[in-house]
Design a protein around this motif. Structure first.
Motif, PDB file in Angstrom:
ATOM      1  N   LYS A   1       0.841  -1.194   0.000  1.00  0.00           N
ATOM      2  CA  LYS A   1       0.000   0.000   0.000  1.00  0.00           C
ATOM      3  C   LYS A   1       0.881   1.251   0.000  1.00  0.00           C
ATOM      4  O   LYS A   1       1.847   1.340   0.745  1.00  0.00           O
TER       5      LYS A   1
ATOM      6  N   HIS B   1      -7.263  -6.603  -0.019  1.00  0.00           N
ATOM      7  CA  HIS B   1      -7.552  -5.377   0.739  1.00  0.00           C
ATOM      8  C   HIS B   1      -7.835  -5.730   2.194  1.00  0.00           C
ATOM      9  O   HIS B   1      -8.516  -6.706   2.492  1.00  0.00           O
TER      10      HIS B   1
ATOM     11  N   ARG C   1     -12.693   0.005 -10.116  1.00  0.00           N
ATOM     12  CA  ARG C   1     -12.812   1.271  -9.379  1.00  0.00           C
ATOM     13  C   ARG C   1     -14.112   1.281  -8.566  1.00  0.00           C
ATOM     14  O   ARG C   1     -14.146   1.731  -7.421  1.00  0.00           O
TER      15      ARG C   1
ATOM     16  N   ARG D   1     -13.940  -0.731  -5.305  1.00  0.00           N
ATOM     17  CA  ARG D   1     -13.221  -0.027  -4.231  1.00  0.00           C
ATOM     18  C   ARG D   1     -14.108   1.063  -3.618  1.00  0.00           C
ATOM     19  O   ARG D   1     -14.103   1.276  -2.415  1.00  0.00           O
TER      20      ARG D   1
ATOM     21  N   TRP E   1     -15.300   0.051   0.208  1.00  0.00           N
ATOM     22  CA  TRP E   1     -14.535   0.735   1.243  1.00  0.00           C
ATOM     23  C   TRP E   1     -14.656   2.256   1.185  1.00  0.00           C
ATOM     24  O   TRP E   1     -13.955   2.952   1.902  1.00  0.00           O
TER      25      TRP E   1
ATOM     26  N   GLU F   1     -13.647   4.312  -1.006  1.00  0.00           N
ATOM     27  CA  GLU F   1     -12.486   5.000  -1.557  1.00  0.00           C
ATOM     28  C   GLU F   1     -12.942   5.954  -2.664  1.00  0.00           C
ATOM     29  O   GLU F   1     -13.889   5.651  -3.391  1.00  0.00           O
TER      30      GLU F   1
ATOM     31  N   THR G   1     -12.660   6.563  -5.694  1.00  0.00           N
ATOM     32  CA  THR G   1     -12.271   6.109  -7.029  1.00  0.00           C
ATOM     33  C   THR G   1     -13.277   6.525  -8.099  1.00  0.00           C
ATOM     34  O   THR G   1     -12.979   6.429  -9.281  1.00  0.00           O
TER      35      THR G   1
END
Length: 172
Positions: free
Chosen positions: A37, A90, A153, A156, A160, A162, A164
């Motif tokens: 990461k 992840h 994308r 993600r 979570w 994110e 994206t």
């Protein structure tokens, strides 16, 4: 079968050779990869798989792992494998137990059923929620690789939170 032979290989040839998966393209090389990461590059380790039936080791032409992968068209395969690896390794939680089953169905659709994922994009409220530029929409209508990039994308974002994907103004 009992010998665990590939169902696509016949006595004459491989029936899916032009569309063979990455594992077949890279053989007789093995690839181990990891991504830390915050690090932009994937770390790779290559090794040879020496088996009697592989006649390639009798050839005179020398190959490096890089030249073999380029010859076999593995660059896009490794690119997507690396993106997918980031999802399946992840550390984030999938959330509350009651949402896990739905998220696993989303994971399966985005990872393994691009036709269904394309329908999800264009036949649900997805485009009402997410801001995707026109050129991106044109690409994902026609190009599976562009659609797969979006799918990864989206996973993600959905799993979570994110950033994206960009939500449209006024969408929470």
């Amino acid at each position: 079968d009992e010998g665990r032979t590939c169902p696509f290989v016949t006595p004459q040839c491989c029936r899916v050779y032009p569309d063979r998966p990455g594992a077949c393209r890279i053989y007789p090389i093995g690839r181990g990869s990891t991504k830390t990461k915050g690090q932009p590059q994937t770390r790779e380790l290559f090794f040879y798989i020496r088996e009697e039936h592989c006649l390639g080791f009798q050839e005179a032409k020398p190959w490096t792992a890089e030249s073999w992968m380029a010859d076999q068209g593995l660059v896009p395969y490794n690119f997507f494998n690396d993106l997918w690896m980031e999802i399946i390794t992840h550390k984030g939680s999938l959330g509350a137990e009651e949402t896990v089953e739905r998220k696993l169905l989303m994971f399966f659709m985005a990872s393994y059923n691009l036709d269904q994922f394309r329908q999800f994009i264009f036949r649900t409220r997805f485009l009402e929620r997410f801001d995707l530029p026109g050129p991106v929409l044109d690409q994902i209508r026609e190009e599976d690789e562009a659609l797969l990039r979006l799918a990864l994308r989206w996973l993600r974002f959905a799993f979570w939170g994110e950033p994206t994907l960009k939500l449209k103004e006024g969408v929470a």
